[in-house]
Structures are given as C-alpha cells and as structure tokens.
Design an enzyme around this catalytic site. Structure first.
Site: not given
Length: 484
Positions: A119, A190
C-alpha cells in the site's frame, strides 16, 4: 499475455480476499502460505467470506463451491512455477518482500509477472531485487478485496508499458476500476488520505477542537463516510503510523511526520478496533460542549448570510438585540478582530455553516463560556449540530479539507496521475461522495485558493501555500481544471 493461472502468496484477510477475487473471475488460483497453520487460517478466511456472500444472497451455494474449487492451497512456493501472475500479500516489511521476490524470481517462468499488493512501499526497490524488474509492478487492492472496486496499478521507471497495460486490463476483467499511477510512497489514496488523518490528530493536539467535534464536522459537515478518528481506529493506528513513516522517509515533509499523539498511542498498544481501544474505546461518553446557557437575546454582526440567520433565529423565538447575550459573526476566517470592536468582546463567536447540518462555532481568546453555551443552544434550536472550535484559520473543516485538495492538485500537476484517476481513486478507495477535483470545482477554485492563503498566513506551513496550478487558474478566471 493471457492470465489464466494466478498465484497469491500470503493468505491473511487481504490475500485471501485477493484469491477470492481472481477465483470469482474464473481464474485458477494457487494460494501459498508459510506453513500448515497459516494455510488453515487462509482457508478459513476464504470459507467465511464466501459463506457470508451466500447468506446475503450475493452467491448461490453452487457458485460458492465453484469458486472454492478453483483455489488450490499449498505451503510450497515451488507450486507457483507455472503461474502467469503471482501477487504478493505478505506483511508491509520491505526486507520480507524483497526476500520473497528474489525467491519467486528463481521459481517462476521468465514471462511471469510478479506483483506486490503493497500500500505504500517502493515497488522499484522490490523490482530491483529481481532479474525481471520490467515485469514487476504494484497491484494494490483495497480491503475487503471482494467488495472494494478500486485497484491501484503501479508502474516503475523500468516497468514494461505493455505489462502495466495488461495488468490494468486484468483488473477490469476482475470487475474492478484500475487507476494507473507512478511509484511514489502511498500511491494515490494513502498519499492523500493519511496526511489528512495525521493533520486531524495535530489539530486535536493543538486544541483547535475535540475528537468528537472533529469527527462530527467531517462526517456531517463535509459529507465523508467517517470522521478521521473513527477511520484511524478502523484502519489501525499502527498501520497508519507505518504509512506516515514511509511518506516522511520519501518526502521529508514535516506534515508527513506521524503526530506525537499517534506515536504515543501506538507505543502504548492502543491500535484502534484491532486492540479494542484507540482514539475511541473504553471511556464514558462525554457531552460535546458546555451545558445549556439560558440565552434569550442575540445579534448577528455581519458576514455572508447574516440576515438570513437572524431571521431564522427570530422565527425560533429569540430576540435580536444590539447588546445580545451572544453575538454571531458569519465567517470562515478568524473573528477576533471583529470581537475587539464590541462593547463586550466576550459575547462574540464566529459561525461557519458547513452544509446544512453543521455549524462551526469559533471561540476567540476573549469569548466567555456563557457565550459558547448560548451559541450552542441557538444552533441546536435551528436543527444544526454545533461544533465548538478555536478561532483559527480554516476552523476545522476547511483546515482539513483545503490542504488535502491542494495535495491533489500538486499530485496531478507533477504528472503523477490524471484528474480522472485521482477522483476515481478517492471515490472508490475511500467511499468519498466526490473526488478532490470534483469537490474543488464545486466549492470554487478561488475560495479554496484564498482559504489556503489564510492557512499559510497563520501556520506558515509551506505545503499550505496554494499549488501554482491552482493559483494560475484562479488568476486566469477559470472555474474548472483542464482535462488533458
């Protein structure tokens, strides 16, 4: 190439979900784990997920058995040798991932594409550890993978363009929306989401507003699915801390340094829902704001929408008076300069109406507790949720929202991702009602630019200075971003 046989290494909640996604799309899946115990847990994840889908009417029992029948489980990585694609979903530790990819590089056939579900870690660093860096990419699914529609496809400077395109097409075949981005820490979602969450903890530490008030402001006012602290608890404070560390290591932007409060909670083992306590947990609910005040008179001392607000309060039975118990100033900027002109500056608060449900009530250094309580009463009578805040630039909603929008503009202007991909990523990855560029154009480019200037003037944070592209478009009188 045709992807028909896919390997998934790591069958935790995320890896098992990814395996299920591939199997649902008709691909043969080989799920690999380190040992028999981990493999049994992975099988349990698959069985429970598909059983829930049957219970909810999303799968028939026959379809469930068909999906599970496409998944072969193993503890031997050698069983991945004939896979067309291998997706890694092990813990977010770079050394572990590099070691795995070196191993896979020696096992898999030369044409196999190796993908990481990281991620936030560097896909380039992982690719460089193999003998096929042009066939290593990021394929970032979102949790829960069978439900979430977004996949970030991450190419590096050495990725073969055809491979990136083919993986994006495969994601579409899986029923997902693929956004193609470059290899920067946090990718799109993110990189935009976590600094916003970190910023919320900083505002709470600075005493600008309390935890519950910030969550209410962003959920009910900004229309987000969850407030930042509820979302941090859901993500996991340790996970959020680790992503912020990765962002800071790459950017050295002090906004990306995990807030001291976040670090303290993680160190104490208060990790959010996974540990039973984080920003929320085992505490007695506290009332938000002072108790009722018994206010009877008010005044509205200017600002956009002042007369309309005064009429609503009058219709609710309150009496307008030049020397009211509470004096309200409609504004989205600090109001202390207006308060000092009053005979009694302790009676003034700023009011910023956010949507049709929330009223931010800005308390100056001079405002009395009685005036705060009175303003809360007035807003509740109007059916608004009052959010007491300090008299600071941007109050809460704009102070959190505008830097996030500014980051999105900088991201696009750098050539890192397109406007449409950024908007799609935030809608699908976070469940936001609108992407950042859609929101920018809805709010008005000039309003956001001017709000950022006010934030920069107060906090002197370089990243709060309006992005050059935003500034130029406002100067040119544009109301939309050019799509190119």
């Amino acid at each position: 190439m045709a992807f028909e046989r896919v390997g998934v290494v790591g069958l935790g909640t995320m890896g098992a979900g990814i395996a299920e996604v591939f199997a649902r799309a008709g691909l043969r899946v080989i799920g690999a784990e380190a040992d028999a115990e981990a493999l049994a847990r992975g099988r349990g994840h698959l069985e429970r997920s598909t059983s829930r889908a049957v219970d909810k009417g999303r799968l028939t029992p026959e379809r469930r058995e068909e999906i599970l029948g496409r998944v072969t489980l193993t503890t031997s990585r050698e069983d991945l040798r004939d896979a067309d694609l291998v997706v890694e979903a092990i813990p977010e530790i770079l050394d572990y991932k590099i070691s795995l990819f070196r191993d896979l590089d020696g096992i898999c056939k030369p044409e196999t594409v190796l993908a990481t579900n990281t991620s936030s870690l560097s896909v380039t660093a992982i690719a460089a550890a193999t003998g096929r860096p042009d066939r290593v990419i990021g394929m970032h699914f979102f949790n829960p993978a069978p439900v979430m529609r977004l996949v970030e496809v991450v190419g590096t400077v050495v990725s073969e363009p055809d491979v990136v395109r083919e993986i994006a097409e495969l994601a579409e075949r899986l029923g997902k929306t693929a956004v193609t981005v470059g290899d920067r820490a946090g990718f799109v979602v993110n990189r935009l989401l976590l600094p916003y969450l970190n910023h919320a903890t900083v505002l709470m530490e600075l005493g600008v507003a309390g935890r519950d008030d910030i969550d209410v402001a962003m959920k009910l006012g900004a229309g987000l699915p969850m407030g930042p602290f509820a979302l941090l608890d859901l993500i996991g404070l340790d996970t959020s801390y680790e992503v912020m560390e990765v962002l800071f290591d790459e950017t050295r932007d002090r906004r990306h340094a995990p807030s001291p409060l976040l670090r303290e909670l993680v160190t104490a083992g208060l990790l959010g829902r996974k540990s039973g306590r984080g920003f929320y947990g085992e505490e007695t609910a506290h009332p938000r704001g002072p108790a009722r005040s018994g206010v009877t008179t008010f005044d509205v001392a200017g600002g956009p929408g002042a007369e309309e607000l005064a009429e609503r309060l009058g219709a609710a039975g309150f009496k307008r008076s030049a020397n009211g118990d509470v004096v309200l100033r409609l504004d989205d900027r600090p109001v202390v300069e207006h308060a000092v002109r009053l005979r009694d500056p302790a009676t003034m608060l700023g009011v910023h109406l956010v949507g049709d449900r929330v009223a931010e009530l800005a308390r100056t250094a001079l405002t009395s507790d009685e005036a705060v309580g009175g303003a809360i009463d007035l807003m509740k009578v109007l059916g608004l949720d009052p959010v007491p805040v300090k008299d600071r630039a941007g109050f809460v909603v704009d102070a959190l929202l505008f830097p996030y929008l500014n980051d999105a503009v900088r991201m696009h202007d750098s050539g890192y991702a397109s406007i449409d991909d950024i908007d799609a990523a935030m809608r699908l990855g976070c469940g936001y009602p609108a992407g950042p560029f859609e929101l920018l154009e809805s709010l008005g480019l000039a309003r956001v630019r001017d709000g950022l200037r006010a934030l920069y003037a107060e906090y002197r944070e370089p990243a709060f200075a309006p992005a050059p592209l935003l500034d130029q478009l406002v100067t040119a009188g544009a109301s939309e971003f050019p799509r190119r």
